[in-house]
Design a protein around this motif. Structure first.
Motif, mmCIF file in Angstrom:
data_model
loop_
_atom_site.group_PDB
_atom_site.id
_atom_site.type_symbol
_atom_site.label_atom_id
_atom_site.label_comp_id
_atom_site.label_asym_id
_atom_site.label_seq_id
_atom_site.Cartn_x
_atom_site.Cartn_y
_atom_site.Cartn_z
ATOM 1 N N LEU A 94 8.928 -0.675 10.560
ATOM 2 C CA LEU A 94 10.012 0.293 10.724
ATOM 3 C C LEU A 94 11.362 -0.290 10.318
ATOM 4 O O LEU A 94 12.238 0.436 9.828
ATOM 5 N N ILE A 95 11.540 -1.583 10.507
ATOM 6 C CA ILE A 95 12.768 -2.223 10.020
ATOM 7 C C ILE A 95 12.830 -2.121 8.498
ATOM 8 O O ILE A 95 13.880 -1.819 7.922
ATOM 9 N N LEU B 48 10.340 1.172 2.710
ATOM 10 C CA LEU B 48 9.013 1.690 3.051
ATOM 11 C C LEU B 48 9.135 3.162 3.441
ATOM 12 O O LEU B 48 9.195 3.503 4.619
ATOM 13 N N ASN B 49 9.162 4.023 2.458
ATOM 14 C CA ASN B 49 9.405 5.450 2.710
ATOM 15 C C ASN B 49 8.090 6.200 2.898
ATOM 16 O O ASN B 49 7.687 7.022 2.071
ATOM 17 N N VAL B 50 7.414 5.892 4.010
ATOM 18 C CA VAL B 50 6.181 6.599 4.366
ATOM 19 C C VAL B 50 6.312 7.105 5.800
ATOM 20 O O VAL B 50 7.025 6.507 6.608
ATOM 21 N N ARG C 45 13.732 6.796 12.626
ATOM 22 C CA ARG C 45 12.997 6.987 11.377
ATOM 23 C C ARG C 45 11.506 7.232 11.608
ATOM 24 O O ARG C 45 10.728 7.182 10.652
ATOM 25 N N VAL C 46 11.110 7.473 12.842
ATOM 26 C CA VAL C 46 9.714 7.769 13.160
ATOM 27 C C VAL C 46 9.519 9.275 13.179
ATOM 28 O O VAL C 46 10.282 10.007 13.823
ATOM 29 N N GLU D 118 0.805 -1.226 0.000
ATOM 30 C CA GLU D 118 0.000 0.000 0.000
ATOM 31 C C GLU D 118 0.838 1.274 0.000
ATOM 32 O O GLU D 118 0.280 2.377 0.053
ATOM 33 N N ARG D 119 2.158 1.160 -0.073
ATOM 34 C CA ARG D 119 3.025 2.307 0.167
ATOM 35 C C ARG D 119 2.770 3.473 -0.777
ATOM 36 O O ARG D 119 2.936 4.636 -0.387
ATOM 37 N N HIS D 120 2.356 3.191 -2.009
ATOM 38 C CA HIS D 120 2.111 4.280 -2.967
ATOM 39 C C HIS D 120 0.711 4.870 -2.802
ATOM 40 O O HIS D 120 0.381 5.872 -3.441
#
Length: 373
Positions: free
Chosen positions: A89-90, A97-99, A128-129, A70-72
């Motif tokens: 997150l890993i 997963l750049n969201v 990265r949060v 669903e990332r896009h």
């Protein structure tokens, strides 16, 4: 915004119960409020049978797979409880997963999370949060120090309560008994059982670990009932019937007891609560609840006896509790705050990506200039 909400376990059944009027909206942690505010909100679909063999871990793996697919079509991921976010997150740390992520912190400060290898992993992934929301303001400084986080990624909002769910319930006459509700190792049922005045009745609704502690206590006996699972409709009736709601707590960094406390406030119950640090945002002693010293048997016993023997003198406290539940702890305010945090998270990621792109372009130009010279 397109928001994907993840949970430690499959909670779609809770959403169905809410839709059928069986649970309050705060039990689905912002889904309802964000949807009412016009956002496109989605939960993970059912987990394939092949992954169910590993229990909750299989569910969390499946959620990570779903988020990757669903990332896009995702603007923000909202993780209810940090453990639901660990696997995704890993993936994010590995560049898959750049969201933007928003985490509702439940136990990031629990010793199980902060020590050993698990603590090392959390320190790695939390960088990265974009935003972390806590239910108690004292946790912010501890999170900042423990995980070396920037204060700008940390925020506080009180535990919400769907006051309408409780206040529209059919009126039930109170009975002379004490009620204590709650799970996890932040509870102090041992002090409560020791403090129970002779001849009084106590009902405890909890998990198996705490139930065993109560049953093995030297003061356990006639008049004490223990239940390990109860539907929300049944629990609401117990809330209404109880003469006093007691929230016994130990002092801990990760906190406990907020859900039961605000549900009691919504019903205008007389609430006795241990005066732990993480309750300072919730309790005004003798205004909306009675605060007793942590682990103090005599102090808790005096408070119980006072409430049971002189209930009429606490009517102003009941009214104040209901008012706070409707305003300060409202699901509307929670939805507004959550929306604000989510929008900030999306903006933070956009700024970070823009900064990284500019830095990459700067390095490429510098390398090109050096080659020319």
């Amino acid at each position: 915004m397109r928001i994907r909400i993840i949970h430690p376990t499959d909670c779609r059944h809770e959403l169905i119960k809410y839709q059928n009027g069986l649970v309050p909206s705060h039990r689905v942690w912002g889904y309802v409020e964000l949807e009412k505010r016009g956002h496109s909100v989605a939960l993970c679909p059912p987990c394939p049978q092949a992954l169910l063999w590993s229990g909750h871990f299989g569910w969390r793996i499946w959620q990570a797979i779903w988020l990757f697919r669903e990332r896009h079509r995702t603007d923000v991921v909202l993780a209810i409880h940090e453990v639901s976010a660990l696997v995704p997150l890993i993936l994010k740390c590995c560049g898959l997963l750049n969201v933007p992520f928003v985490i509702v912190n439940m136990a990031l400060l629990h010793p199980k999370q902060t020590s050993g290898f698990r603590g090392y992993v959390w320190r790695w992934v939390l960088r990265r949060v974009e935003q972390i929301v806590s239910l108690a303001s004292p946790q912010l400084a501890n999170l900042e120090k423990m995980y070396e986080l920037k204060r700008s990624v940390l925020s506080f909002t009180p535990m919400p309560v769907d006051a309408a769910f409780f206040q529209k319930a059919v009126s039930i006459k109170e009975e002379r008994f004490c009620l204590a509700v709650g799970t996890n190792d932040g509870k102090d049922f041992e002090t409560l059982v020791s403090a129970l005045p002779l001849g009084e009745r106590l009902i405890v609704v909890t998990d198996s670990l705490n139930a065993e502690k109560v049953r093995r206590h030297r003061c356990f006996g006639a008049g004490i009932e223990v239940y390990e699972a109860m539907q929300m409709a049944e629990l609401r009736v117990l809330y209404q019937k109880a003469a006093v709601l007691i929230v016994p707590l130990i002092e801990s960094k990760h906190g406990s007891g907020h859900t039961v406390f605000v549900e009691g406030q919504a019903l205008g119950k007389i609430v006795i609560v241990s005066g732990v640090t993480n309750m300072t945002d919730y309790v005004e002693d003798r205004i909306n609840a009675i605060s007793v010293r942590v682990g103090d048997v005599a102090s808790m016993r005096r408070a119980i006896e006072e409430v049971l023997n002189k209930p009429g003198q606490f009517e102003p406290m009941r009214r104040a509790a209901k008012a706070l539940a409707k305003e300060h702890f409202s699901v509307r305010r929670y939805g507004e705050k959550l929306e604000s945090v989510i929008q900030k998270a999306a903006g933070d990621l956009a700024k970070r990506c823009s900064g990284e792109n500019e830095m990459g372009e700067f390095k490429r130009r510098k390398t090109s200039d050096e080659c020319v010279s």
